[in-house]
Design an enzyme around this catalytic site. Structure first.
Site, PDB file in Angstrom:
ATOM      1  N   TYR A 185      65.568  31.865  55.821  1.00  0.00           N
ATOM      2  CA  TYR A 185      65.524  31.935  57.299  1.00  0.00           C
ATOM      3  C   TYR A 185      64.425  32.843  57.824  1.00  0.00           C
ATOM      4  CZ  TYR A 185      69.760  29.086  57.889  1.00  0.00           C
ATOM      5  OH  TYR A 185      70.671  28.047  57.911  1.00  0.00           O
ATOM      6  N   ASP A 244      73.151  40.856  41.653  1.00  0.00           N
ATOM      7  CA  ASP A 244      73.665  39.555  42.083  1.00  0.00           C
ATOM      8  C   ASP A 244      75.015  39.779  42.778  1.00  0.00           C
ATOM      9  OD1 ASP A 244      74.488  36.529  40.135  1.00  0.00           O
ATOM     10  OD2 ASP A 244      74.940  37.103  42.202  1.00  0.00           O
ATOM     11  N   ILE A 245      75.107  39.417  44.026  1.00  0.00           N
ATOM     12  CA  ILE A 245      76.315  39.691  44.817  1.00  0.00           C
ATOM     13  C   ILE A 245      77.550  39.031  44.211  1.00  0.00           C
ATOM     14  CG2 ILE A 245      76.171  37.739  46.434  1.00  0.00           C
ATOM     15  CD1 ILE A 245      76.793  39.830  48.672  1.00  0.00           C
ATOM     16  N   ASN A 262      74.929  28.416  56.064  1.00  0.00           N
ATOM     17  CA  ASN A 262      74.355  27.669  57.190  1.00  0.00           C
ATOM     18  C   ASN A 262      75.519  27.113  58.013  1.00  0.00           C
ATOM     19  OD1 ASN A 262      75.092  24.925  56.198  1.00  0.00           O
ATOM     20  ND2 ASN A 262      73.665  25.451  54.579  1.00  0.00           N
ATOM     21  N   THR A 320      67.031  36.942  55.551  1.00  0.00           N
ATOM     22  CA  THR A 320      65.699  37.410  55.122  1.00  0.00           C
ATOM     23  C   THR A 320      65.084  36.531  54.035  1.00  0.00           C
ATOM     24  OG1 THR A 320      66.546  38.872  53.383  1.00  0.00           O
ATOM     25  CG2 THR A 320      66.354  39.796  55.618  1.00  0.00           C
ATOM     26  N   ASP A 380      73.832  31.455  49.016  1.00  0.00           N
ATOM     27  CA  ASP A 380      74.880  30.451  49.278  1.00  0.00           C
ATOM     28  C   ASP A 380      75.138  29.636  48.011  1.00  0.00           C
ATOM     29  OD1 ASP A 380      75.148  27.959  51.991  1.00  0.00           O
ATOM     30  OD2 ASP A 380      76.647  28.855  50.678  1.00  0.00           O
TER      31      ASP A 380
HETATM   32  N1  APR Z   1      72.848  37.988  45.249  1.00  0.00           N
HETATM   33  C1  APR Z   1      72.400  38.756  46.278  1.00  0.00           C
HETATM   34  N2  APR Z   1      71.400  38.389  47.105  1.00  0.00           N
HETATM   35  C2  APR Z   1      70.817  37.189  46.864  1.00  0.00           C
HETATM   36  C3  APR Z   1      71.232  36.323  45.819  1.00  0.00           C
HETATM   37  C4  APR Z   1      72.293  36.768  44.993  1.00  0.00           C
HETATM   38  N3  APR Z   1      72.754  36.025  43.976  1.00  0.00           N
HETATM   39  N4  APR Z   1      70.441  35.198  45.864  1.00  0.00           N
HETATM   40  C5  APR Z   1      69.572  35.373  46.881  1.00  0.00           C
HETATM   41  N5  APR Z   1      69.783  36.563  47.471  1.00  0.00           N
HETATM   42  C6  APR Z   1      69.065  37.178  48.592  1.00  0.00           C
HETATM   43  C7  APR Z   1      67.686  36.682  48.880  1.00  0.00           C
HETATM   44  O1  APR Z   1      66.742  37.286  48.000  1.00  0.00           O
HETATM   45  C8  APR Z   1      67.524  37.188  50.312  1.00  0.00           C
HETATM   46  O2  APR Z   1      67.149  38.561  50.301  1.00  0.00           O
HETATM   47  O3  APR Z   1      69.799  36.885  49.770  1.00  0.00           O
HETATM   48  C9  APR Z   1      68.936  37.089  50.889  1.00  0.00           C
HETATM   49  C10 APR Z   1      69.146  35.930  51.854  1.00  0.00           C
HETATM   50  O4  APR Z   1      68.360  34.825  51.416  1.00  0.00           O
HETATM   51  P1  APR Z   1      68.927  33.314  51.482  1.00  0.00           P
HETATM   52  O5  APR Z   1      69.953  33.135  50.450  1.00  0.00           O
HETATM   53  O6  APR Z   1      67.720  32.416  51.462  1.00  0.00           O
HETATM   54  O7  APR Z   1      69.662  33.228  52.896  1.00  0.00           O
HETATM   55  P2  APR Z   1      69.071  33.109  54.375  1.00  0.00           P
HETATM   56  O8  APR Z   1      67.680  33.626  54.487  1.00  0.00           O
HETATM   57  O9  APR Z   1      70.139  33.718  55.231  1.00  0.00           O
HETATM   58  O10 APR Z   1      69.017  31.537  54.608  1.00  0.00           O
HETATM   59  C11 APR Z   1      70.225  30.839  54.675  1.00  0.00           C
HETATM   60  O11 APR Z   1      69.589  29.316  52.970  1.00  0.00           O
HETATM   61  O12 APR Z   1      70.690  28.926  51.016  1.00  0.00           O
HETATM   62  C12 APR Z   1      70.511  28.472  52.281  1.00  0.00           C
HETATM   63  O13 APR Z   1      72.606  27.432  52.829  1.00  0.00           O
HETATM   64  C13 APR Z   1      71.779  28.546  53.100  1.00  0.00           C
HETATM   65  O14 APR Z   1      70.847  27.230  54.862  1.00  0.00           O
HETATM   66  C14 APR Z   1      71.208  28.547  54.479  1.00  0.00           C
HETATM   67  C15 APR Z   1      69.955  29.398  54.334  1.00  0.00           C
END
Ligand code: APR
Length: 169
Positions: free
Chosen positions: A121, A10-11, A24, A118, A34
């Protein structure tokens, strides 16, 4: 020579100078990473983001990390995948490049990236990972960053990152 590695987890828990958010264009929070970052940072993060008045796709903006272990959050807005014919590759590369520019501006020595675009989006994982690694490798020296973590929230991502980091992609 900067160190790049893939880590599982978890980042929001990473002990680095800056973590990157996959945000976003509103910068007002969402789901996925996010949502996790806003939950962990606390309500001050949303207040700080409101003052930024949004962010263009391909760009990134910095806030403090508030209750996070990280001092900074770089909010990057990745492209939504529309099949590859809408400049998605360049916009994704731009996110990584802009975060390394912010790292230089904020004297950041360690940074953690999620797999931007990934998730929701829908950017293809392998293609996005190649862009992430190639772009970071191309711009890391100018940034002053010494340690990069690609934080993988699932095993699929971890396997792809580890394979492509080893392959020198
Ligand atoms: N720590 C690390 N990576 C994470 C975590 C976390 N806690 N939660 C999710 N991820 C990973 C997901 O598994 C994926 O591999 O982050 C990557 C990006 O996924 P998303 O969070 O869905 O982001 P993205 O695809 O860039 O879409 C962005 O999603 O949450 C909304 O507000 C955000 O509208 C924006 C969109």
């Amino acid at each position: 020579m900067a160190q790049l590695r893939a880590v599982a987890g978890d980042i929001t828990r990473r002990d680095v100078d800056a973590i990157v958010n996959a945000a976003n264009t509103s910068l007002l929070g969402g789901g996925g990473v996010d949502g996790a970052i806003h939950r962990a940072a606390g309500p001050e993060l949303l207040e700080a983001c409101r003052k930024l008045h949004g962010c263009a796709t391909g760009d990134a903006k910095a806030t403090a990390g508030f209750r996070l272990p990280a001092k900074w959050v770089f909010h990057a807005v990745g492209p939504v995948w529309h099949g590859g014919g809408h400049n998605e590759d360049e916009l994704l590369a731009s996110c990584y490049r802009r975060c390394l520019e912010l790292a230089r501006e904020h004297a950041v020595r360690s940074i953690a990236f999620p797999a931007i675009s990934t998730g929701v989006y829908s950017f293809p994982l392998e293609r996005a990972t190649k862009i992430a690694i190639q772009t970071v490798r191309a711009h890391i020296e100018d940034s002053g960053v010494e340690r990069v973590e690609f934080v993988c929230f699932n095993s699929d991502a971890l396997l792809v990152y580890e394979r492509l980091l080893t392959a020198g992609s």
